[in-house]
Design a protein around this motif. Sequence first.
Motif, PDB file in Angstrom:
ATOM      1  N   PRO A   1     -24.539  27.973  -4.452  1.00  0.00           N
ATOM      2  CA  PRO A   1     -25.781  28.417  -3.817  1.00  0.00           C
ATOM      3  C   PRO A   1     -26.943  28.533  -4.793  1.00  0.00           C
ATOM      4  CG  PRO A   1     -24.202  30.229  -4.006  1.00  0.00           C
ATOM      5  CD  PRO A   1     -23.468  28.976  -4.352  1.00  0.00           C
ATOM      6  N   ASP A   2     -26.650  28.735  -6.090  1.00  0.00           N
ATOM      7  CA  ASP A   2     -27.740  28.865  -7.059  1.00  0.00           C
ATOM      8  C   ASP A   2     -28.548  27.581  -7.190  1.00  0.00           C
ATOM      9  OD1 ASP A   2     -26.966  31.452  -7.554  1.00  0.00           O
ATOM     10  OD2 ASP A   2     -25.750  30.954  -9.303  1.00  0.00           O
ATOM     11  N   GLY A   3     -27.909  26.433  -7.004  1.00  0.00           N
ATOM     12  CA  GLY A   3     -28.621  25.163  -7.113  1.00  0.00           C
ATOM     13  C   GLY A   3     -29.109  24.607  -5.795  1.00  0.00           C
ATOM     14  N   PHE A   4     -28.833  25.325  -4.699  1.00  0.00           N
ATOM     15  CA  PHE A   4     -29.130  24.810  -3.361  1.00  0.00           C
ATOM     16  C   PHE A   4     -30.624  24.557  -3.164  1.00  0.00           C
ATOM     17  CE2 PHE A   4     -30.202  25.721   1.125  1.00  0.00           C
ATOM     18  CZ  PHE A   4     -29.505  24.695   1.745  1.00  0.00           C
ATOM     19  N   ASP A   5     -31.456  25.523  -3.520  1.00  0.00           N
ATOM     20  CA  ASP A   5     -32.885  25.378  -3.269  1.00  0.00           C
ATOM     21  C   ASP A   5     -33.473  24.192  -4.033  1.00  0.00           C
ATOM     22  OD1 ASP A   5     -33.046  27.473  -1.480  1.00  0.00           O
ATOM     23  OD2 ASP A   5     -33.597  28.949  -2.982  1.00  0.00           O
ATOM     24  N   ARG A   6     -33.012  23.962  -5.252  1.00  0.00           N
ATOM     25  CA  ARG A   6     -33.538  22.830  -6.007  1.00  0.00           C
ATOM     26  C   ARG A   6     -33.108  21.504  -5.387  1.00  0.00           C
ATOM     27  NH1 ARG A   6     -32.569  20.822 -12.148  1.00  0.00           N
ATOM     28  NH2 ARG A   6     -34.578  19.793 -12.434  1.00  0.00           N
ATOM     29  N   ARG A   7     -31.856  21.433  -4.946  1.00  0.00           N
ATOM     30  CA  ARG A   7     -31.399  20.199  -4.308  1.00  0.00           C
ATOM     31  C   ARG A   7     -32.153  19.947  -3.003  1.00  0.00           C
ATOM     32  NH1 ARG A   7     -26.568  22.590  -5.912  1.00  0.00           N
ATOM     33  NH2 ARG A   7     -25.987  23.140  -3.777  1.00  0.00           N
ATOM     34  N   VAL A   8     -32.336  21.006  -2.217  1.00  0.00           N
ATOM     35  CA  VAL A   8     -33.088  20.836  -0.970  1.00  0.00           C
ATOM     36  C   VAL A   8     -34.527  20.451  -1.277  1.00  0.00           C
ATOM     37  CG1 VAL A   8     -33.953  22.024   1.092  1.00  0.00           C
ATOM     38  CG2 VAL A   8     -31.578  22.313   0.393  1.00  0.00           C
ATOM     39  N   GLY A   9     -35.057  20.906  -2.416  1.00  0.00           N
ATOM     40  CA  GLY A   9     -36.391  20.478  -2.821  1.00  0.00           C
ATOM     41  C   GLY A   9     -36.486  18.970  -3.001  1.00  0.00           C
TER      42      GLY A   9
ATOM     43  N   HIS B   1     -42.030  14.589   2.417  1.00  0.00           N
ATOM     44  CA  HIS B   1     -43.447  14.668   2.068  1.00  0.00           C
ATOM     45  C   HIS B   1     -43.961  13.306   1.588  1.00  0.00           C
ATOM     46  CE1 HIS B   1     -44.565  18.956   2.419  1.00  0.00           C
ATOM     47  NE2 HIS B   1     -43.268  19.152   2.304  1.00  0.00           N
ATOM     48  N   LEU B   2     -43.172  12.621   0.775  1.00  0.00           N
ATOM     49  CA  LEU B   2     -43.570  11.288   0.323  1.00  0.00           C
ATOM     50  C   LEU B   2     -43.700  10.329   1.505  1.00  0.00           C
ATOM     51  CD1 LEU B   2     -41.297  10.941  -2.852  1.00  0.00           C
ATOM     52  CD2 LEU B   2     -43.775  11.321  -2.829  1.00  0.00           C
ATOM     53  N   ASN B   3     -42.799  10.442   2.453  1.00  0.00           N
ATOM     54  CA  ASN B   3     -42.877   9.577   3.629  1.00  0.00           C
ATOM     55  C   ASN B   3     -44.148   9.854   4.426  1.00  0.00           C
ATOM     56  OD1 ASN B   3     -41.783   7.570   5.424  1.00  0.00           O
ATOM     57  ND2 ASN B   3     -41.246   9.230   6.831  1.00  0.00           N
ATOM     58  N   HIS B   4     -44.519  11.123   4.533  1.00  0.00           N
ATOM     59  CA  HIS B   4     -45.745  11.444   5.261  1.00  0.00           C
ATOM     60  C   HIS B   4     -46.980  10.973   4.494  1.00  0.00           C
ATOM     61  CE1 HIS B   4     -43.214  13.589   8.030  1.00  0.00           C
ATOM     62  NE2 HIS B   4     -44.262  13.915   8.747  1.00  0.00           N
ATOM     63  N   LEU B   5     -46.941  11.037   3.174  1.00  0.00           N
ATOM     64  CA  LEU B   5     -48.032  10.464   2.388  1.00  0.00           C
ATOM     65  C   LEU B   5     -48.142   8.966   2.660  1.00  0.00           C
ATOM     66  CD1 LEU B   5     -50.191  10.486   0.137  1.00  0.00           C
ATOM     67  CD2 LEU B   5     -48.310  10.303  -1.531  1.00  0.00           C
TER      68      LEU B   5
ATOM     69  N   ARG C   1     -47.171  19.016  -5.966  1.00  0.00           N
ATOM     70  CA  ARG C   1     -46.603  20.339  -6.272  1.00  0.00           C
ATOM     71  C   ARG C   1     -45.080  20.280  -6.313  1.00  0.00           C
ATOM     72  NH1 ARG C   1     -50.471  22.083  -2.550  1.00  0.00           N
ATOM     73  NH2 ARG C   1     -48.854  22.329  -0.943  1.00  0.00           N
ATOM     74  N   ARG C   2     -44.496  19.649  -5.350  1.00  0.00           N
ATOM     75  CA  ARG C   2     -43.037  19.601  -5.300  1.00  0.00           C
ATOM     76  C   ARG C   2     -42.460  18.741  -6.416  1.00  0.00           C
ATOM     77  NH1 ARG C   2     -45.138  20.806  -0.648  1.00  0.00           N
ATOM     78  NH2 ARG C   2     -44.048  22.314   0.670  1.00  0.00           N
ATOM     79  N   MET C   3     -43.126  17.655  -6.738  1.00  0.00           N
ATOM     80  CA  MET C   3     -42.660  16.816  -7.837  1.00  0.00           C
ATOM     81  C   MET C   3     -42.711  17.583  -9.156  1.00  0.00           C
ATOM     82  SD  MET C   3     -41.650  13.560  -8.335  1.00  0.00           S
ATOM     83  CE  MET C   3     -42.511  12.463  -7.178  1.00  0.00           C
TER      84      MET C   3
END
Length: 296
Positions: free
Chosen positions: A256-264, A271-275, A288-290
């Motif tokens: 779970p400690d790495g979950f948020d980074r992987r989901v990022g 976000h790239l697809n929407h760009l 920002r996310r990159m």
Amino acid sequence: MSDAIAEAVAEALGVGAVSCDAVGGGCVAEASRVGLADGRRVFAKRLPDAGAGVLEAEADGLRELGEVSARLGAGDRIATPGVLHAGANLLVLEWLELGGPRVGDATWGRRLAAFHRASAAGSHAGYGADQDRPLGATPQDNRRLHDWPTFWRDRRLVPMLDALGAAGRGGGLVDRGRRLAERIPEILGGADETPCLLHGDLWSSNLGSVGGEPVWFDPSPYTGSREAEFGMTRMFGGFGPAFEAAYREAWPLPDPDGFDRRVGVYELHHHLNHLLLFGEGYRAGCERRMARLLRG
């Protein structure tokens, strides 16, 4: 009444059409509710410029989701509209009368976990799918690979960066994205790599309820890590904390400690697809996310 759509549906189903009204159907297709002479109503999606097999692949994806859900008990299912016809330029589905009691976030979390777990119980030939299926209007390469970080890097992130560069929307973002691609094996190394069938485009406009029971539609399914599903659920919001909490309770996630980074990483993809599809309004969010992923 749109004569072209009504005539196409009537020809496909062998039943006359008596009404045809435009409805929301996403950003790339012309969608209609068609009333038939036998009293039924159906949903019709027309894509005159569809590439070979696009609508047929969507139909097959809906069938795949439905087959998994059918293996679950009634209290765990997520319904899909039945496929009535799938052709090169026309997809006709069972009409779903959306509405009634809203399905709560906790229910969505539990049922998504049940769906993923049921799909993981089958045999898999690797990450990906037997058909390429677009994400919105963006082509996706679903050729199968047996390593999840490699699949995400070579079938998702790098092709998206290439598409942005080709469209003139890349700049320094693409260069930073290629540095991120080199780190994907490290970042995704702790992911749950259990192969699961994913909806692939899971956000609020592709979900609904019929009589208080959850339904989903407009998927882009492939076999992947179940954690990738959360990239889209987090992008636009619409799901409260109870959604992920209920999912984790029903089927806990490792590391779970790495979950948020992987989901990022997965959220960045959307976000790239929407760009790519909708333009510069999404650039700042991508940047920002990159930057956050490269710092981590």
